[in-house]
Design a protein around this motif. Structure first.
Motif, PDB file in Angstrom:
ATOM      1  N   CYS A 135      46.527  48.257  36.543  1.00  9.00           N
ATOM      2  CA  CYS A 135      45.962  47.470  35.443  1.00  9.00           C
ATOM      3  C   CYS A 135      45.141  48.314  34.478  1.00  9.00           C
ATOM      4  O   CYS A 135      44.585  47.776  33.510  1.00  9.00           O
ATOM      5  N   ALA A 136      45.093  49.632  34.688  1.00  7.37           N
ATOM      6  CA  ALA A 136      44.278  50.510  33.846  1.00  7.37           C
ATOM      7  C   ALA A 136      44.540  50.353  32.347  1.00  7.37           C
ATOM      8  O   ALA A 136      43.601  50.311  31.554  1.00  7.37           O
ATOM      9  N   PRO A 137      45.812  50.237  31.909  1.00  9.30           N
ATOM     10  CA  PRO A 137      46.044  50.121  30.463  1.00  9.30           C
ATOM     11  C   PRO A 137      45.439  48.872  29.837  1.00  9.30           C
ATOM     12  O   PRO A 137      45.194  48.844  28.627  1.00  9.30           O
ATOM     13  N   GLN A 138      45.202  47.838  30.642  1.00  7.56           N
ATOM     14  CA  GLN A 138      44.644  46.586  30.113  1.00  7.56           C
ATOM     15  C   GLN A 138      43.127  46.539  30.185  1.00  7.56           C
ATOM     16  O   GLN A 138      42.506  45.558  29.738  1.00  7.56           O
ATOM     17  N   LEU A 139      42.494  47.570  30.746  1.00 12.77           N
ATOM     18  CA  LEU A 139      41.040  47.584  30.866  1.00 12.77           C
ATOM     19  C   LEU A 139      40.454  48.324  29.664  1.00 12.77           C
ATOM     20  O   LEU A 139      40.477  49.544  29.594  1.00 12.77           O
ATOM     21  N   THR A 140      39.942  47.570  28.724  1.00  8.58           N
ATOM     22  CA  THR A 140      39.530  48.153  27.442  1.00  8.58           C
ATOM     23  C   THR A 140      38.027  48.350  27.314  1.00  8.58           C
ATOM     24  O   THR A 140      37.575  48.909  26.317  1.00  8.58           O
ATOM     25  N   THR A 141      37.251  47.899  28.292  1.00  4.98           N
ATOM     26  CA  THR A 141      35.802  48.108  28.258  1.00  4.98           C
ATOM     27  C   THR A 141      35.324  48.551  29.640  1.00  4.98           C
ATOM     28  O   THR A 141      35.975  48.265  30.657  1.00  4.98           O
ATOM     29  N   VAL A 142      34.189  49.226  29.655  1.00  2.00           N
ATOM     30  CA  VAL A 142      33.604  49.643  30.928  1.00  2.00           C
ATOM     31  C   VAL A 142      33.278  48.425  31.780  1.00  2.00           C
ATOM     32  O   VAL A 142      33.480  48.422  32.997  1.00  2.00           O
ATOM     33  N   GLU A 143      32.809  47.357  31.145  1.00  2.00           N
ATOM     34  CA  GLU A 143      32.464  46.137  31.883  1.00  2.00           C
ATOM     35  C   GLU A 143      33.700  45.551  32.560  1.00  2.00           C
ATOM     36  O   GLU A 143      33.633  45.086  33.701  1.00  2.00           O
ATOM     37  N   HIS A 144      34.841  45.566  31.862  1.00  2.00           N
ATOM     38  CA  HIS A 144      36.069  45.077  32.465  1.00  2.00           C
ATOM     39  C   HIS A 144      36.492  45.961  33.636  1.00  2.00           C
ATOM     40  O   HIS A 144      36.981  45.463  34.664  1.00  2.00           O
ATOM     41  N   PHE A 145      36.314  47.259  33.510  1.00  2.00           N
ATOM     42  CA  PHE A 145      36.670  48.165  34.601  1.00  2.00           C
ATOM     43  C   PHE A 145      35.830  47.865  35.837  1.00  2.00           C
ATOM     44  O   PHE A 145      36.348  47.799  36.956  1.00  2.00           O
ATOM     45  N   LEU A 146      34.526  47.675  35.655  1.00  2.00           N
ATOM     46  CA  LEU A 146      33.645  47.396  36.790  1.00  2.00           C
ATOM     47  C   LEU A 146      33.994  46.065  37.442  1.00  2.00           C
ATOM     48  O   LEU A 146      33.991  45.946  38.675  1.00  2.00           O
ATOM     49  N   ALA A 147      34.294  45.056  36.622  1.00  2.00           N
ATOM     50  CA  ALA A 147      34.683  43.754  37.171  1.00  2.00           C
ATOM     51  C   ALA A 147      36.003  43.862  37.927  1.00  2.00           C
ATOM     52  O   ALA A 147      36.168  43.300  39.014  1.00  2.00           O
ATOM     53  N   ALA A 148      36.944  44.594  37.357  1.00  2.00           N
ATOM     54  CA  ALA A 148      38.238  44.786  38.017  1.00  2.00           C
ATOM     55  C   ALA A 148      38.059  45.511  39.344  1.00  2.00           C
ATOM     56  O   ALA A 148      38.713  45.190  40.343  1.00  2.00           O
ATOM     57  N   ARG A 162      33.570  38.571  48.263  1.00  2.00           N
ATOM     58  CA  ARG A 162      34.374  37.424  47.861  1.00  2.00           C
ATOM     59  C   ARG A 162      33.799  36.658  46.669  1.00  2.00           C
ATOM     60  O   ARG A 162      34.442  36.506  45.624  1.00  2.00           O
ATOM     61  N   GLU A 163      32.591  36.139  46.803  1.00  2.00           N
ATOM     62  CA  GLU A 163      32.027  35.317  45.736  1.00  2.00           C
ATOM     63  C   GLU A 163      31.822  36.121  44.461  1.00  2.00           C
ATOM     64  O   GLU A 163      32.128  35.657  43.355  1.00  2.00           O
ATOM     65  N   GLY A 164      31.298  37.352  44.600  1.00  2.00           N
ATOM     66  CA  GLY A 164      31.104  38.193  43.426  1.00  2.00           C
ATOM     67  C   GLY A 164      32.409  38.586  42.774  1.00  2.00           C
ATOM     68  O   GLY A 164      32.496  38.695  41.550  1.00  2.00           O
ATOM     69  N   ALA A 165      33.429  38.785  43.596  1.00  2.34           N
ATOM     70  CA  ALA A 165      34.745  39.161  43.064  1.00  2.34           C
ATOM     71  C   ALA A 165      35.362  38.019  42.279  1.00  2.34           C
ATOM     72  O   ALA A 165      35.966  38.227  41.219  1.00  2.34           O
ATOM     73  N   LEU A 166      35.241  36.800  42.777  1.00  2.00           N
ATOM     74  CA  LEU A 166      35.772  35.645  42.049  1.00  2.00           C
ATOM     75  C   LEU A 166      35.041  35.478  40.717  1.00  2.00           C
ATOM     76  O   LEU A 166      35.659  35.181  39.689  1.00  2.00           O
ATOM     77  N   ALA A 167      33.731  35.684  40.740  1.00  2.00           N
ATOM     78  CA  ALA A 167      32.966  35.612  39.492  1.00  2.00           C
ATOM     79  C   ALA A 167      33.393  36.726  38.540  1.00  2.00           C
ATOM     80  O   ALA A 167      33.489  36.521  37.322  1.00  2.00           O
ATOM     81  N   ALA A 168      33.658  37.908  39.074  1.00  3.34           N
ATOM     82  CA  ALA A 168      34.122  39.015  38.238  1.00  3.34           C
ATOM     83  C   ALA A 168      35.473  38.688  37.625  1.00  3.34           C
ATOM     84  O   ALA A 168      35.733  38.996  36.449  1.00  3.34           O
ATOM     85  N   GLY A 169      36.341  38.044  38.403  1.00  2.00           N
ATOM     86  CA  GLY A 169      37.646  37.656  37.882  1.00  2.00           C
ATOM     87  C   GLY A 169      37.544  36.713  36.700  1.00  2.00           C
ATOM     88  O   GLY A 169      38.401  36.738  35.801  1.00  2.00           O
ATOM     89  N   ASP A 170      36.497  35.900  36.680  1.00  2.00           N
ATOM     90  CA  ASP A 170      36.301  34.970  35.561  1.00  2.00           C
ATOM     91  C   ASP A 170      36.068  35.700  34.241  1.00  2.00           C
ATOM     92  O   ASP A 170      36.299  35.138  33.165  1.00  2.00           O
ATOM     93  N   THR A 171      35.586  36.943  34.303  1.00  2.00           N
ATOM     94  CA  THR A 171      35.258  37.694  33.089  1.00  2.00           C
ATOM     95  C   THR A 171      36.414  38.547  32.585  1.00  2.00           C
ATOM     96  O   THR A 171      36.316  39.132  31.503  1.00  2.00           O
ATOM     97  N   LEU A 172      37.489  38.628  33.357  1.00  2.00           N
ATOM     98  CA  LEU A 172      38.612  39.497  33.014  1.00  2.00           C
ATOM     99  C   LEU A 172      39.698  38.740  32.253  1.00  2.00           C
ATOM    100  O   LEU A 172      39.811  37.519  32.370  1.00  2.00           O
ATOM    101  N   PRO A 173      40.516  39.450  31.504  1.00  2.00           N
ATOM    102  CA  PRO A 173      41.715  38.813  30.954  1.00  2.00           C
ATOM    103  C   PRO A 173      42.529  38.204  32.099  1.00  2.00           C
ATOM    104  O   PRO A 173      42.662  38.804  33.161  1.00  2.00           O
TER     105      PRO A 173
END
Length: 349
Positions: A135-148, A162-173
């Protein structure tokens, strides 16, 4: 590229190495040179092709991180976590625009993730790198990379994310979040997948909830310390504050588990003792060598006589952590036996 930066900052680099050597006398100069040549040099070349003016900043950040990692024997030719070097050689060059924006943060994030995954029994650091590369080509910000990274780490075995990962997924494309989780069905929506994962902790992408047999043994976790596991003697399991707790001898752990992994976290015995004497109101019945749930009997004779059991409520349904220990509709049952140093997990929903 690297040689030029090292020459121009020779005194500063030498001072950093000498300081680390004082604090870590076992720091191996040859091992550090290996990392410089095999990981930092190619990284500098990659950055130089896209943003040559950012090469010095990346080299300084990588040099400092590599010093620490080699000094602590986490990376390098005999380092405990070889996937750290692999990530520097493969993943960081794949996200060069993000690396040049924030070299210290990116290098630390990748290295910390690989340290954590590599030191967690059952986690898969190599899979983490592959999922992040996909998914590297779709990660356009540092914040998206950390969430991914957090979402991928959960998917690769860090169940306590688990819970933090689901919340992180909410912020990603949406497409990125679904791909990291492993969803390949056309038309899937992140909101629907998220709800499904929250309600059915033992669901994995590709399964249809209605077709999954219930109850069923989903995994066995933990093992004998003499074979590299945690437990010096057969464990017993209980539940405190809606979480599994485990005791073996005079040691205790919190157990976090789902379809993607199981992690153990040390707790004091006083915390475990809160589980003693509690009774769970539920629909399963424990017999000497089997468990009956509703009308389904699961034969667990290979464990020997069952020594303890505990049922886990679905705390993710509302995010609360004050779930009572007696619950009517648990989603997971943990069972231990006299002849096993593991914990057998049974999906009830």
């Amino acid at each position: 590229m690297l040689a030029g930066v090292l020459r121009s900052g020779r005194d500063g680099f030498n001072a950093r190495f000498a300081d680390m050597k004082r604090r870590h006398p076992s720091l191996d100069a040859d091992a550090f040179s290996h990392v410089l040549l095999q990981s930092i040099a190619p990284l500098a070349e990659s950055v130089g092709r896209e943003q040559p003016d950012r090469v010095p900043a990346v080299v300084w950040a990588a040099y400092d991180a590599a010093l620490q990692l080699v000094a602590e024997r986490l990376s390098g030719p005999s380092g405990r976590h070889p996937m750290i070097e692999v990530s520097w050689q493969r993943l960081l060059p794949a996200v060069t625009p993000l690396l040049t924006q924030s070299p210290g943060k990116m290098i630390a994030a990748v290295s910390n993730a690989l340290c954590h995954l590599s030191s967690t029994m059952g986690a898969d650091p190599e899979e983490w790198v592959e999922r992040m590369l996909a998914c590297a080509p779709q990660l356009t910000t540092v914040e998206h990379f950390l969430a991914a990274g957090k979402l991928a780490a959960w998917r690769c075995g860090l169940a306590h994310f688990r819970e933090g990962a689901l919340a992180a997924g909410d912020t990603l494309p949406e497409a990125v979040a679904l791909r990291l989780l492993g969803c390949t069905t056309d038309g899937e929506k992140w909101a629907a997948v998220r709800a499904r994962v929250a309600e059915y902790p033992w669901w994995t992408p590709g399964e249809t909830v209605s077709d999954i047999p219930k109850p069923r043994v989903v995994k066995a976790v933990g093992s004998f310390r003499g074979f590299g596991g945690l437990f010096a003697e057969p464990p017993i399991v209980g539940i405190v504050d809606g979480n599994f707790v485990v005791r073996s001898g005079d040691e205790a752990w919190l157990l976090i588990c789902d379809a993607f992994g199981a992690t153990f976290h040390r707790v004091d015995m006083e915390y475990f003792n809160q589980s003693l004497g509690l009774r769970i109101r539920t629909r399963y019945r424990v017999e000497p060598t089997s468990v009956t749930v509703d009308s389904t009997r699961l034969d667990l004779a290979e464990l020997g006589e069952i020594t303890s059991s505990a049922a886990l409520p679905n705390t993710l349904m509302n995010g609360r952590r004050d779930i009572p220990n007696s619950v009517a509709d648990p989603h997971t049952l943990a069972v231990t036996g006299k002849y096993s140093h593991g914990i057998t997990l049974i999906a009830l929903r």
